[in-house]
Motif scaffolding. Structure first.
Motif, mmCIF file in Angstrom:
data_model
loop_
_atom_site.group_PDB
_atom_site.id
_atom_site.type_symbol
_atom_site.label_atom_id
_atom_site.label_comp_id
_atom_site.label_asym_id
_atom_site.label_seq_id
_atom_site.Cartn_x
_atom_site.Cartn_y
_atom_site.Cartn_z
ATOM 1 N N ALA A 24 9.526 12.249 1.717
ATOM 2 C CA ALA A 24 10.850 12.036 1.132
ATOM 3 C C ALA A 24 10.737 12.474 -0.322
ATOM 4 O O ALA A 24 9.657 12.386 -0.921
ATOM 5 C CB ALA A 24 11.272 10.573 1.215
ATOM 6 N N TYR A 25 11.861 12.968 -0.854
ATOM 7 C CA TYR A 25 11.830 13.517 -2.212
ATOM 8 C C TYR A 25 12.843 12.872 -3.140
ATOM 9 O O TYR A 25 12.856 13.156 -4.336
ATOM 10 C CB TYR A 25 12.068 15.033 -2.166
ATOM 11 N N ASP A 26 13.757 12.053 -2.546
ATOM 12 C CA ASP A 26 14.765 11.398 -3.384
ATOM 13 C C ASP A 26 15.056 10.000 -2.841
ATOM 14 O O ASP A 26 14.533 9.601 -1.786
ATOM 15 C CB ASP A 26 16.033 12.253 -3.515
ATOM 16 N N ALA A 27 15.876 9.264 -3.552
ATOM 17 C CA ALA A 27 16.113 7.852 -3.220
ATOM 18 C C ALA A 27 16.822 7.692 -1.880
ATOM 19 O O ALA A 27 16.503 6.792 -1.093
ATOM 20 C CB ALA A 27 16.939 7.197 -4.335
ATOM 21 N N THR A 28 17.785 8.572 -1.586
ATOM 22 C CA THR A 28 18.538 8.452 -0.328
ATOM 23 C C THR A 28 17.626 8.683 0.871
ATOM 24 O O THR A 28 17.651 7.932 1.855
ATOM 25 C CB THR A 28 19.700 9.477 -0.328
ATOM 26 N N GLN A 29 16.812 9.726 0.780
ATOM 27 C CA GLN A 29 15.864 9.998 1.869
ATOM 28 C C GLN A 29 14.874 8.851 2.019
ATOM 29 O O GLN A 29 14.522 8.459 3.143
ATOM 30 C CB GLN A 29 15.089 11.294 1.588
ATOM 31 N N HIS A 68 10.121 12.887 -8.924
ATOM 32 C CA HIS A 68 10.496 12.600 -7.531
ATOM 33 C C HIS A 68 9.902 11.274 -7.050
ATOM 34 O O HIS A 68 10.539 10.553 -6.278
ATOM 35 C CB HIS A 68 10.088 13.770 -6.623
ATOM 36 N N THR A 69 8.710 10.931 -7.511
ATOM 37 C CA THR A 69 8.098 9.656 -7.109
ATOM 38 C C THR A 69 8.949 8.485 -7.604
ATOM 39 O O THR A 69 9.176 7.510 -6.864
ATOM 40 C CB THR A 69 6.657 9.555 -7.660
ATOM 41 N N ALA A 70 9.436 8.579 -8.831
ATOM 42 C CA ALA A 70 10.267 7.494 -9.378
ATOM 43 C C ALA A 70 11.568 7.355 -8.589
ATOM 44 O O ALA A 70 12.015 6.236 -8.295
ATOM 45 C CB ALA A 70 10.564 7.768 -10.856
ATOM 46 N N ALA A 71 12.165 8.483 -8.188
ATOM 47 C CA ALA A 71 13.406 8.436 -7.405
ATOM 48 C C ALA A 71 13.147 7.818 -6.032
ATOM 49 O O ALA A 71 13.902 6.957 -5.562
ATOM 50 C CB ALA A 71 13.974 9.849 -7.257
ATOM 51 N N VAL A 72 12.066 8.247 -5.379
ATOM 52 C CA VAL A 72 11.717 7.725 -4.053
ATOM 53 C C VAL A 72 11.412 6.232 -4.136
ATOM 54 O O VAL A 72 11.838 5.451 -3.276
ATOM 55 C CB VAL A 72 10.532 8.525 -3.454
ATOM 56 N N ALA A 73 10.725 5.827 -5.178
ATOM 57 C CA ALA A 73 10.371 4.399 -5.320
ATOM 58 C C ALA A 73 11.635 3.536 -5.399
ATOM 59 O O ALA A 73 11.676 2.441 -4.835
ATOM 60 C CB ALA A 73 9.501 4.199 -6.557
ATOM 61 N N LEU A 97 -7.507 11.333 -13.398
ATOM 62 C CA LEU A 97 -7.185 9.949 -13.745
ATOM 63 C C LEU A 97 -5.840 9.874 -14.457
ATOM 64 O O LEU A 97 -5.025 8.991 -14.179
ATOM 65 C CB LEU A 97 -8.294 9.343 -14.608
ATOM 66 N N ASP A 98 -5.576 10.822 -15.342
ATOM 67 C CA ASP A 98 -4.320 10.796 -16.080
ATOM 68 C C ASP A 98 -3.124 11.044 -15.151
ATOM 69 O O ASP A 98 -2.114 10.327 -15.217
ATOM 70 C CB ASP A 98 -4.334 11.834 -17.204
ATOM 71 N N ALA A 99 -3.236 12.038 -14.265
ATOM 72 C CA ALA A 99 -2.130 12.323 -13.334
ATOM 73 C C ALA A 99 -1.931 11.147 -12.379
ATOM 74 O O ALA A 99 -0.793 10.785 -12.061
ATOM 75 C CB ALA A 99 -2.425 13.607 -12.555
ATOM 76 N N SER A 100 -3.025 10.528 -11.934
ATOM 77 C CA SER A 100 -2.914 9.386 -11.012
ATOM 78 C C SER A 100 -2.248 8.205 -11.709
ATOM 79 O O SER A 100 -1.420 7.507 -11.114
ATOM 80 C CB SER A 100 -4.295 8.979 -10.501
ATOM 81 N N ARG A 101 -2.616 7.965 -12.958
ATOM 82 C CA ARG A 101 -1.956 6.900 -13.727
ATOM 83 C C ARG A 101 -0.453 7.148 -13.787
ATOM 84 O O ARG A 101 0.355 6.243 -13.544
ATOM 85 C CB ARG A 101 -2.528 6.842 -15.155
ATOM 86 N N GLN A 102 -0.054 8.378 -14.063
ATOM 87 C CA GLN A 102 1.385 8.680 -14.159
ATOM 88 C C GLN A 102 2.103 8.449 -12.829
ATOM 89 O O GLN A 102 3.206 7.899 -12.802
ATOM 90 C CB GLN A 102 1.582 10.127 -14.615
ATOM 91 N N LEU A 103 1.480 8.879 -11.732
ATOM 92 C CA LEU A 103 2.124 8.692 -10.414
ATOM 93 C C LEU A 103 2.212 7.217 -10.051
ATOM 94 O O LEU A 103 3.239 6.741 -9.562
ATOM 95 C CB LEU A 103 1.357 9.462 -9.329
ATOM 96 N N MET A 104 1.133 6.470 -10.313
ATOM 97 C CA MET A 104 1.137 5.029 -9.983
ATOM 98 C C MET A 104 2.162 4.294 -10.841
ATOM 99 O O MET A 104 2.876 3.407 -10.355
ATOM 100 C CB MET A 104 -0.259 4.431 -10.175
ATOM 101 N N GLN A 105 2.265 4.669 -12.104
ATOM 102 C CA GLN A 105 3.220 3.986 -12.976
ATOM 103 C C GLN A 105 4.660 4.405 -12.680
ATOM 104 O O GLN A 105 5.602 3.690 -13.037
ATOM 105 C CB GLN A 105 2.851 4.204 -14.449
ATOM 106 N N ALA A 106 4.845 5.522 -11.968
ATOM 107 C CA ALA A 106 6.183 5.927 -11.511
ATOM 108 C C ALA A 106 6.561 5.231 -10.210
ATOM 109 O O ALA A 106 7.699 5.364 -9.746
ATOM 110 C CB ALA A 106 6.231 7.441 -11.333
ATOM 111 N N GLY A 107 5.608 4.521 -9.592
ATOM 112 C CA GLY A 107 5.938 3.770 -8.377
ATOM 113 C C GLY A 107 5.110 4.097 -7.148
ATOM 114 O O GLY A 107 5.291 3.478 -6.100
ATOM 115 N N ALA A 108 4.189 5.060 -7.245
ATOM 116 C CA ALA A 108 3.301 5.339 -6.109
ATOM 117 C C ALA A 108 2.369 4.149 -5.896
ATOM 118 O O ALA A 108 2.048 3.418 -6.847
ATOM 119 C CB ALA A 108 2.484 6.605 -6.365
ATOM 120 N N GLU A 109 1.964 3.967 -4.644
ATOM 121 C CA GLU A 109 1.005 2.900 -4.314
ATOM 122 C C GLU A 109 -0.315 3.487 -3.848
ATOM 123 O O GLU A 109 -1.264 2.747 -3.566
ATOM 124 C CB GLU A 109 1.615 2.001 -3.223
ATOM 125 N N MET A 110 -0.355 4.797 -3.753
ATOM 126 C CA MET A 110 -1.554 5.520 -3.323
ATOM 127 C C MET A 110 -1.378 6.967 -3.741
ATOM 128 O O MET A 110 -0.239 7.460 -3.735
ATOM 129 C CB MET A 110 -1.687 5.415 -1.791
#
Ligand SMILES: Nc1nc(=O)c2c([nH]1)NC[C@@H]1CN(c3ccc(C(=O)N[C@@H](CCC(=O)O)C(=O)O)cc3)CN21
Ligand SMILES: CC(C)C(=O)C(=O)O
Ligand SMILES: [Mg+2]
Length: 262
Positions: A24-29, A68-73, A97-110
């Motif tokens: 999924a790439y957006d909140a609706t999806q 897109h991660t923030a929208a999906v979250a 580590l830096d990219a993973s921090r950004q994705l996790m802080q945008a709402g990713a869980e993995m």
């Protein structure tokens, strides 16, 4: 539905129950996909193809993935939210580590990363920092220029290499494996020996879970689709119904069929 975590996925593997994943790439999806009971939502860097119109995932940036991660979250219900580390984000330990921090802080869980045993130190470091990891092996699309096209991987001697890569990444702390476009026999062997769940795409039915690109399984893709795709809109009136059909078909073993594998 209860919140899906890596413990839920481990339990389903232990009990021999299949689980499901879609992009999924957006909140609706994300809302459709999670409401249908899909276990894992992947914010895939395939957004480079289906949203941005590129012919590969190479142009996708960390900033694109964060957006897109923030929208999906925001649209997600109870699915486990996994996000791709894009091209070259894993080039160094520091950038990983830096990219993973950004994705996790945008709402990713993995996070999911493409590569082989050379990623073991990065996976160890992510594990120490509390970041669950899915290791993507086989046809890793970010390497399309190195492969010379989207070609089936893991044939002949490369199959043993792939099994050894998987062992090394699991030993380093990978929580999930994802294999793309490898012989179904090799995927079945990996599923048997792997202590962590194995998600497949173009890897046959004998794995713990399946994933597809949402636009492909909704028949929205204007171009030629890969062998592993089934258009679930062919038997559904709405995207929500098609996603539910996919979820059922994977859980009861109706998808994939031999025609979808290599
Ligand atoms: N819409 C979409 N769906 C995807 O599955 C996807 C993307 N985009 N973008 C990133 C990568 C690229 N992927 C691809 C693209 C093409 C093939 C493909 O055409 N495979 C051939 C196999 C060729 C062989 O036999 O060696 C096929 O016939 O399926 C596979 C994966 C998977 N990912
Ligand atoms: C095809 C899946 C596994 C993926 O990595 C993506 O959508 O980017
Ligand atoms: Mg990807």
């Amino acid at each position: 539905m209860a919140k899906i975590t890596i413990r839920t996925l481990q339990k389903m593997k232990a009990e021999g129950r299949k689980f499901t994943s879609l992009t999924a790439y957006d909140a609706t999806q994300a809302h459709w996909v999670s409401a249908a009971g899909i276990d894992v939502i992947l914010v895939g860097d395939s957004l480079g193809n289906v949203i941005q119109g590129h012919d590969s995932t190479v142009p996708v940036t960390v900033a694109d993935m964060v957006y897109h991660t923030a929208a999906v979250a925001r649209g997600n219900g109870d699915s486990l939210l996994m996000a791709d580390l894009p091209f070259m984000a894993t080039a160094t330990l520091e950038s990983t580590l830096d990219a993973s921090r950004q994705l996790m802080q945008a709402g990713a869980e993995m996070v999911k990363l493409e590569g082989a045993r050379w990623l073991a130190p990065a996976i160890e470091q992510l594990a120490r920092n509390g970041v669950p990891v899915c290791a993507h092996l086989g046809l890793t699309p970010q390497s399309v220029n190195k492969f010379g096209g989207y070609r089936v991987q893991g044939k002949d001697d490369a199959g043993l290499q792939l099994l050894e890569d998987a062992d090394a990444l699991v030993a380093a702390g990978a929580d999930l494996l994802l294999v793309e476009c490898i012989p179904a026999t090799l995927a079945a062997e990996l599923q048997k020996r792997s202590p962590v769940p194995v998600i497949g795409i173009g890897a046959g039915a004998d794995v713990d879970a399946q994933v597809l690109v949402l636009y492909d399984m909704l028949g929205l893709n204007p171009g030629r689709t890969a062998r592993f795709v089934r258009d679930f809109m062919a038997d559904a009136d709405t995207p929500q119904a098609a996603i539910a059909l996919y979820d059922q078909a994977v859980r009861n073993g109706d998808f994939p069929q031999p025609e979808h594998q290599f």
